[in-house]
Motif scaffolding. Structure first.
Motif, PDB file in Angstrom:
ATOM      1  N   ILE A  26       4.130  41.129   7.978  1.00 36.18           N
ATOM      2  CA  ILE A  26       3.685  42.516   8.204  1.00 36.18           C
ATOM      3  C   ILE A  26       3.604  43.274   6.875  1.00 36.18           C
ATOM      4  O   ILE A  26       2.620  43.976   6.594  1.00 36.18           O
ATOM      5  N   LEU A  27       4.644  43.129   6.039  1.00 37.09           N
ATOM      6  CA  LEU A  27       4.647  43.803   4.739  1.00 37.09           C
ATOM      7  C   LEU A  27       3.487  43.311   3.871  1.00 37.09           C
ATOM      8  O   LEU A  27       2.813  44.095   3.203  1.00 37.09           O
ATOM      9  N   ALA A  28       3.253  41.985   3.887  1.00 35.21           N
ATOM     10  CA  ALA A  28       2.188  41.409   3.066  1.00 35.21           C
ATOM     11  C   ALA A  28       0.807  41.854   3.547  1.00 35.21           C
ATOM     12  O   ALA A  28      -0.060  42.210   2.735  1.00 35.21           O
ATOM     13  N   ILE A  29       0.590  41.848   4.856  1.00 39.96           N
ATOM     14  CA  ILE A  29      -0.708  42.278   5.404  1.00 39.96           C
ATOM     15  C   ILE A  29      -0.966  43.749   5.079  1.00 39.96           C
ATOM     16  O   ILE A  29      -2.098  44.153   4.803  1.00 39.96           O
ATOM     17  N   GLY A  30       0.098  44.549   5.088  1.00 40.48           N
ATOM     18  CA  GLY A  30      -0.034  45.952   4.718  1.00 40.48           C
ATOM     19  C   GLY A  30      -0.557  46.121   3.299  1.00 40.48           C
ATOM     20  O   GLY A  30      -1.417  46.979   3.032  1.00 40.48           O
ATOM     21  N   VAL A  31      -0.060  45.288   2.386  1.00 43.15           N
ATOM     22  CA  VAL A  31      -0.542  45.320   0.997  1.00 43.15           C
ATOM     23  C   VAL A  31      -2.034  44.981   0.952  1.00 43.15           C
ATOM     24  O   VAL A  31      -2.808  45.627   0.238  1.00 43.15           O
ATOM     25  N   LEU A  32      -2.432  43.977   1.731  1.00 39.93           N
ATOM     26  CA  LEU A  32      -3.832  43.548   1.731  1.00 39.93           C
ATOM     27  C   LEU A  32      -4.747  44.599   2.347  1.00 39.93           C
ATOM     28  O   LEU A  32      -5.886  44.776   1.902  1.00 39.93           O
ATOM     29  N   ILE A  33      -4.259  45.297   3.369  1.00 38.33           N
ATOM     30  CA  ILE A  33      -5.066  46.358   3.984  1.00 38.33           C
ATOM     31  C   ILE A  33      -5.306  47.493   2.984  1.00 38.33           C
ATOM     32  O   ILE A  33      -6.426  47.996   2.840  1.00 38.33           O
ATOM     33  N   VAL A  34      -4.253  47.884   2.276  1.00 34.04           N
ATOM     34  CA  VAL A  34      -4.362  48.962   1.280  1.00 34.04           C
ATOM     35  C   VAL A  34      -5.306  48.559   0.148  1.00 34.04           C
ATOM     36  O   VAL A  34      -6.041  49.386  -0.402  1.00 34.04           O
ATOM     37  N   ASN A  35      -5.270  47.265  -0.205  1.00 35.10           N
ATOM     38  CA  ASN A  35      -6.070  46.779  -1.334  1.00 35.10           C
ATOM     39  C   ASN A  35      -7.198  45.854  -0.869  1.00 35.10           C
ATOM     40  O   ASN A  35      -7.539  44.872  -1.538  1.00 35.10           O
ATOM     41  N   ALA A  36      -7.781  46.165   0.284  1.00 33.97           N
ATOM     42  CA  ALA A  36      -8.802  45.295   0.896  1.00 33.97           C
ATOM     43  C   ALA A  36      -9.983  45.021  -0.037  1.00 33.97           C
ATOM     44  O   ALA A  36     -10.547  43.916  -0.029  1.00 33.97           O
ATOM     45  N   GLY A  37     -10.337  45.992  -0.859  1.00 37.89           N
ATOM     46  CA  GLY A  37     -11.475  45.817  -1.760  1.00 37.89           C
ATOM     47  C   GLY A  37     -11.259  44.748  -2.811  1.00 37.89           C
ATOM     48  O   GLY A  37     -12.229  44.236  -3.402  1.00 37.89           O
ATOM     49  N   ARG A  38     -10.018  44.398  -3.067  1.00 37.83           N
ATOM     50  CA  ARG A  38      -9.723  43.401  -4.108  1.00 37.83           C
ATOM     51  C   ARG A  38      -9.624  41.974  -3.555  1.00 37.83           C
ATOM     52  O   ARG A  38      -9.501  41.022  -4.332  1.00 37.83           O
ATOM     53  N   ILE A  39      -9.658  41.831  -2.229  1.00 42.00           N
ATOM     54  CA  ILE A  39      -9.478  40.505  -1.626  1.00 42.00           C
ATOM     55  C   ILE A  39     -10.578  39.526  -2.015  1.00 42.00           C
ATOM     56  O   ILE A  39     -10.284  38.387  -2.407  1.00 42.00           O
ATOM     57  N   PRO A  40     -11.878  39.911  -1.943  1.00 46.17           N
ATOM     58  CA  PRO A  40     -12.924  38.960  -2.352  1.00 46.17           C
ATOM     59  C   PRO A  40     -12.751  38.483  -3.794  1.00 46.17           C
ATOM     60  O   PRO A  40     -12.931  37.296  -4.092  1.00 46.17           O
TER      61      PRO A  40
END
Length: 464
Positions: A238-252
């Motif tokens: 949950i904590l990790a997914i939260g980080v990815l949601i906040v920084n979704a633009g950097r995932i690609p």
């Protein structure tokens, strides 16, 4: 004298966890994958359906056994540990983002390796004088390869006993101490002057908790891990997914760095890492270290499962590696790469890099949650490896050694919170790697048994 021991151990350790050993582990995984027609890919949907379906079936295990869900939780308790937090951070820092790609490759092959380990462990297990199921590499070497190979089984058990005190306990207790100390210091609840006394008290509490669980036998271990493992995994995810949601633009961009950096690391890391082989080595070694496929340790827990179908339990091995490496290790890597945490490529890094990924996103308050997660990870690892060590000691001696072993093993938690563990960690890591040698030999020689059992299982499964 200690310096000499440390130098000799470092040389042995570098060889064991070096390229030759990785080639052997990857080679056996590839060999098993080919012989089973890449079972882990062909039957992956079936594996997930089978494992998740059995997880939510509430049932009591028979005497001397634990439920299949408790077995996989106990095995995951030992594998989902600080390696998922600190190990991945180290791999990314030293090997670049491309190391994650090679971690995935090692996990893909490791799924089949672990499937074979678990299947053989359940098939060749025994019942001891207390009526408990006992199994693992030492038993499938003894019962699968015959008495002439008994020496190899004993060798595995000796390496196992020597490895668990450091790898499974002292270093994990030290991680708990570091996490708790850091969180309390951040909130001004602990000072440098009172830290030594506090760590002694923490060590005593840990020793008591470990002893309380382990001395309760396999049933109590299963009951604790089936509650602790899902809790810690869900909290961390949950904590990790939260980080990815906040920084979704950097995932690609992170995925681009992972795939491109796997073959041209210097292009991604700005030249700090120029070696393609370094990226591969760090990714593969951290993957193996995290999911333990090839070491055979997880099969010791699975051998305790209340099941009559070894192959069906073997699918939990596939699920275990997938959860540990593909899910949790990948999330850790993405937290580091997407959060904007400062990475000094080419320099060693540990849990602090992963934690910085969370604090950059959430703020310092999240350090208390990361501390809880790390404590859960480390404590669960202590329990899992306690079972492994006890089974190895029991194989060498008898059932009478188990309780004295558990007492001594529990006391290592106090050592872990009060002393410098540099040499202990190094030696334990060496014995941990040495365990793979007897196990890989057995897996290679017993691969025909695995293939035969797999074919028979699906023939009867489809017939039903």
């Amino acid at each position: 004298m200690l310096k000499t021991i440390e130098t000799i151990n470092a040389a042995v350790n570098n060889f064991i966890w070096g390229v030759p050993a990785m080639i052997c582990i990857i080679g056996v995984g590839l060999y098993l994958s080919i012989r089973t027609n890449f079972l882990q890919i062909r039957k992956f949907p079936y594996a997930i359906k089978t494992t998740l379906g059995r997880m939510f079936k509430k049932k009591e295990a028979s005497d001397g056994a634990i439920t299949p869900f408790q077995a996989v939780c106990t095995a995951l308790a030992a594998t989902v540990g600080t390696g998922n937090i600190a190990g991945v951070a180290g791999a990314v820092a030293i090997g670049g983002p491309g190391a994650v790609f090679w971690m995935w490759i090692s996990a893909l092959l490791g799924m089949c390796t672990k499937f074979a380990e678990v299947t053989l462990a359940v098939h060749f297990r025994e019942k001891n004088k207390h009526g408990d199921y006992v199994g693992g590499p030492m038993y499938y070497i003894k019962n699968g390869l015959g008495r002439n190979w008994q020496w190899l089984a004993v060798l595995y058990s000796i390496f196992g006993v020597l490895a668990v005190f450091g790898t499974g306990n002292a270093t994990q207790a030290n991680t708990i101490m570091t996490a708790v100390d850091s969180a309390l210091i951040n909130y001004g609840l602990l000072t440098e002057s009172s830290m030594s006394l506090f760590n002694v008290v923490l060590g005593v509490i840990l020793t008591a908790l470990v002893g309380l669980v382990l001395l309760g036998g396999i049933k109590r271990i299963g009951n604790v891990t089936e509650k602790l493992v899902p809790f810690m995994a869900v909290l961390y995810i949950i904590l990790a997914i939260g980080v990815l949601i906040v920084n979704a633009g950097r995932i690609p961009g992170a995925f681009y760095d992972i795939f491109y950096g796997a073959f041209k690391p210097s292009a991604v890391t700005g030249g700090f890492i120029g070696s393609f082989f370094m990226s591969m080595k760090k990714g593969v070694s951290r993957g193996i270290f995290s999911n333990e496929a090839g070491l055979g340790t997880g099969s010791i827990a699975h051998a305790c499962a209340d099941t009559r179908k070894p192959v069906k339990q073997g699918f939990f091995g596939i699920f275990e590696v997938f959860t540990d490496t593909i899910v949790i290790c990948t999330l850790t890597a993405l937290v580091i790469l997407c959060s904007g945490a400062s990475i000094t490529f080419g320099e060693a890094a540990g849990a602090e890099l992963t934690i910085s990924g969370f604090t950059v996103t959430y703020g310092n308050w999240v350090s208390i949650f990361t501390a809880v997660a790390m404590c859960c990870f480390a404590f669960s690892t202590i329990l899992g490896w306690g079972l492994y060590g006890a089974r190895c000691a029991e194989f060498i001696f008898s059932e009478k050694i188990v309780k004295p072993f558990m007492v001594v093993y529990s006391l290592m938690a106090l050592v872990g919170t009060t002393t410098d563990l540099g040499l202990i960690w190094g030696i334990s890591d060496t014995f941990n790697g040495l365990m793979a040698i007897p196990n890989l030999i057995a897996l290679f020689l017993l691969s025909g048994v695995v293939v035969k059992m797999m074919k028979e299982y699906f023939a009867t499964e489809h017939a039903e």
